[in-house]
Design a protein around this motif. Structure first.
Motif, short mmCIF file in Angstrom:
data_model
loop_
_atom_site.label_atom_id
_atom_site.label_comp_id
_atom_site.label_asym_id
_atom_site.label_seq_id
_atom_site.Cartn_x
_atom_site.Cartn_y
_atom_site.Cartn_z
N CYS A 263 -104.67 -18.85 32.61
CA CYS A 263 -105.41 -20.12 32.69
C CYS A 263 -105.96 -20.30 34.10
N LYS A 265 -107.25 -22.83 35.22
CA LYS A 265 -107.12 -24.24 35.63
C LYS A 265 -105.78 -24.43 36.36
N CYS A 266 -104.71 -23.86 35.76
CA CYS A 266 -103.38 -24.07 36.36
C CYS A 266 -102.82 -22.77 36.96
N GLY A 270 -99.17 -23.50 33.18
CA GLY A 270 -99.15 -24.31 31.96
C GLY A 270 -99.74 -25.68 32.22
N CYS A 271 -100.77 -26.04 31.44
CA CYS A 271 -101.40 -27.36 31.62
C CYS A 271 -102.00 -27.77 30.28
N CYS A 274 -104.62 -25.23 28.80
CA CYS A 274 -104.14 -24.04 28.12
C CYS A 274 -103.03 -24.39 27.12
ZN LIG Z 1 -103.43 -24.08 32.21
#
Ligand SMILES: [Zn+2]
Length: 339
Positions: A263, A265-266, A270-271, A274
């Protein structure tokens, strides 16, 4: 007669002074100096004038005529000057005003994503090859190892034109067409529009875009596939992107896999983006099935290859964090202007 002449002259000059348009001046000219004008009429009365007086009266009429003509000309010049001045005033350009902003069009998110994918693969020496959107069942299915009774051929998924012709459900038939030409090795991507009879929702559309890739050469292995796609993921989503392959099944590749990217983004922690897993599914891939090579006239003992397919919309949605695919097709200018 003399008084009559004076009266006509006075009346004419008064009218000229009151005129505010060129057409009016013209009318005045016609009504006084024209063939049926008042001065001309007066001349017709010359026969009643004593012969010795005639030259004198004639001279007077000519003088009056000259005066009226002179005034008409003067008035005409004045009007033209006034019109010019007004035009200049109207058309004055204030160069200190801020400029008007031109609305320049720009690329759709799908196009931006496609250009990014093409740039990456062309940079690795791939050719971009396009094919027909209306395709023979044989190329869309049979030559890709999808036999007549395969569930993927279900009419619920496929738009059939007739029993032999479909709207292509994938860009893979372009691979079959390219392999058939027999020019080896092959390094190609094939972007294009595909069709499935799906209901429209946030993640589905009856028409969307895929980019398919194919490499055929001697000694191509799964390691080539992994290396190529890992490089693609890094170029597309950032240098720190990791990839993960999960076993999967596609009829035209063996073995087959789905590839996830960490991911972006993170970073994999884990966010929401995702869904807490740290991974995002990105594409399907695999080693070209020997049977597919054979059907397309390539010797599977001499050549091997890999193939992959990625949804262009999926890339665009991920890249721009758009959560509804429908936005890509609505052509809402407020949405499109943001890219
Ligand atoms: Zn994520």
């Amino acid at each position: 007669m003399r008084e009559q002449l004076e009266k006509i002259k006075e009346e004419a000059l008064k009218q000229i002074a009151a005129s505010d348009a060129l057409e009016k001046l013209n009318d005045i000219r016609v009504s006084y100096l024209g063939k049926k004008g008042e001065l001309t009429n007066l001349l017709k009365g010359m026969k009643n004038v004593a012969p010795e007086e005639r030259p004198k009266v004639g001279q007077m009429v000519n003088d009056a005529r000259a005066v009226i003509e002179g005034k008409l000309e003067e008035a005409k010049t004045a009007l033209a000057k006034k019109a010019r001045e007004e035009q200049l005033k109207r058309e004055v350009i204030d160069v200190t005003l801020p400029a008007k902003k031109n609305n320049v069009g720009h690329s759709h998110p799908n196009t931006i994503a496609l250009e990014a994918v093409e740039r990456i693969f062309v940079g690795m020496g791939y050719e971009v090859i396009e094919g027909p959107e209306i395709e023979y069942d044989e190329y869309n299915f049979t030559k890709l190892n999808i036999p007549p009774n395969h569930p993927a051929k279900d009419e619920q998924d496929t738009f059939y034109i007739n029993k032999d012709i479909v709207l292509r459900t994938q860009t893979s038939p372009v691979q079959a067409r390219t392999m058939e030409k027999g020019k080896l090795p092959i390094r190609m991507i094939s972007p294009g529009r595909v069709f499935r009879s799906d209901e429209v929702d946030a993640t589905h559309s009856p028409s969307f875009h895929q980019v398919e890739g194919l490499v055929i050469d001697k000694n191509i292995t799964l390691a080539d596939l992994k290396g190529t796609l890992a490089e693609f993921a890094k170029e597309m989503f950032g240098e720190d992107t990791k990839v993960k392959f999960r076993p999967h099944h596609f009829p035209f590749t063996e073995p087959s896999a789905e590839m996830d990217v960490s991911c972006f983004k993170c970073g994999g922690k884990g966010c929401r983006f995702c869904k807490g897993s740290g991974w995002i599914e990105i594409l399907g891939c695999g080693m070209v099935h020997p049977h597919v090579l054979e059907m397309c006239g390539i010797d599977p003992d001499a050549y091997t290859g890999f193939a992959f397919g990625v949804g262009l919309e999926r890339i665009a949605l991920l890249k721009y964090e758009i959560d509804d695919m429908r936005l890509l097709y609505e052509n809402d200018i407020r949405f499109l202007k943001q890219f």
